[in-house]
Design an enzyme around this catalytic site. Structure first.
Site, PDB file in Angstrom:
ATOM      1  N   SER A  29       0.855  -1.181   0.000  1.00  0.00           N
ATOM      2  CA  SER A  29       0.000   0.000   0.000  1.00  0.00           C
ATOM      3  C   SER A  29       0.886   1.224   0.000  1.00  0.00           C
ATOM      4  O   SER A  29       2.015   1.185   0.504  1.00  0.00           O
ATOM      5  CB  SER A  29      -0.898   0.015   1.241  1.00  0.00           C
ATOM      6  OG  SER A  29      -1.487   1.288   1.436  1.00  0.00           O
ATOM      7  N   TYR A  71      -2.814  -0.653   9.668  1.00  0.00           N
ATOM      8  CA  TYR A  71      -2.678  -0.926   8.242  1.00  0.00           C
ATOM      9  C   TYR A  71      -1.307  -0.481   7.743  1.00  0.00           C
ATOM     10  O   TYR A  71      -0.599  -1.230   7.070  1.00  0.00           O
ATOM     11  CB  TYR A  71      -3.783  -0.210   7.464  1.00  0.00           C
ATOM     12  CG  TYR A  71      -3.915  -0.679   6.039  1.00  0.00           C
ATOM     13  CD1 TYR A  71      -4.469  -1.927   5.758  1.00  0.00           C
ATOM     14  CD2 TYR A  71      -3.501   0.109   4.980  1.00  0.00           C
ATOM     15  CE1 TYR A  71      -4.597  -2.377   4.459  1.00  0.00           C
ATOM     16  CE2 TYR A  71      -3.625  -0.336   3.667  1.00  0.00           C
ATOM     17  CZ  TYR A  71      -4.171  -1.580   3.414  1.00  0.00           C
ATOM     18  OH  TYR A  71      -4.276  -2.021   2.130  1.00  0.00           O
TER      19      TYR A  71
END
Length: 274
Positions: free
Chosen positions: A130, A143
């Site tokens: 990501s 995350y």
């Protein structure tokens, strides 16, 4: 795309947004594809074996079954992932633990199980990380931490097996998918902080990593993504200032007023402007 014809590919998270698009594209390009997912069945015409990737005992036999079905393995795409709100100032909870389990440890154990077959084929492994691995955002610490750790794992793996197995990391930004639902429900939507991008661009970046003459180290999914990654790596203080300014604007506009998990940030923002 012709380079994918006949390639034997294993995709984790095959029933998810990225996974279904990826399986369909790989299948249409002539690859032989098997998926792994908690939900077995068919994804875009591709068989999906049921497997809880957070279960250390379940992964090796599931990977072995997939490799046997394919007759070997040329490419592993570690795509499975979960998200959710997790402010860094609060103690880690089940949400944090699950993101670390799925986003990091599941990819680690799947890769370890697949490596003998990948090495035999001089294949490749691709990790879907990501942009938050290099440009973290507030209120989503788990995350960002899990994806940055995934990149660190990929870097270490490259040093160990890179002579025989290509190792690449792909860095998407936001794609409209259920992974953001829990964050939005908590009033912590990333709208205005990060931009949505089409899933097709993410799939194209993965295919580029799979078919390039030499496995690329890091692959951004958009031109903006390349700029953000360069900024985060070469001008981190400037990147921090830009994120702080954007978040401060959202706080001032009241965008996070209904989010209990943002209470600390709201209080400090008010104190700083008192």
């Amino acid at each position: 795309m012709t380079a994918l014809r006949g390639r034997r590919v294993l995709v984790t998270g095959a029933q998810g947004t990225f996974g279904r698009h990826l399986c369909a594209t790989l299948r249409d390009a002539g690859a032989s594809v098997v998926g792994l997912d908690r939900h077995p069945g068919i994804a875009a015409g591709v068989p999906v074996f049921g497997c809880d990737l957070t279960d250390p005992e379940a992964v090796p036999p599931a990977v072995a079954a997939a490799v046997a079905r394919l007759g070997g393995l040329d490419l592993l795409v570690n795509n499975a992932g979960v998200g959710g709100p997790a402010p860094a100032e609060l103690p880690p909870d089940e949400v944090v633990r699950r993101q670390l389990e799925v986003n990091l440890l599941a990819a680690w154990r799947t890769t370890a199980a697949a490596l003998p077959a990948l090495e035999a084929a001089r294949g490749r492994v691709i990790f879907v990380a990501s942009r938050m691995a290099v440009l973290p955002l507030p209120l989503a610490a788990a995350y960002g931490v899990s994806k940055r750790a995934l990149v660190a794992y990929a870097d270490a793996l490259r040093h160990e097996v890179g002579t025989h197995v290509g190792v690449s990391v792909v860095y998407p930004s936001m794609v409209a998918s259920p992974i953001h639902d829990t964050t939005a429900e908590a009033g912590l939507s990333l709208r205005g902080v990060s931009r949505f991008e089409p899933v097709e661009g993410v799939v194209a970046a993965i295919l580029h990593a799979a078919t390039a003459r030499r496995a690329p180290r890091d692959v951004a999914t958009t031109r903006r993504g390349r700029l953000e990654m360069a900024l985060a790596r070469h001008a981190p203080r400037l990147a921090d200032r830009l994120v702080r300014r954007t978040v401060a604007a959202r706080l001032a506009a009241g965008d996070l007023d209904v989010a209990p998990l943002a209470a600390g940030m709201r209080r400090r923002h008010r104190d700083g402007h008192a």
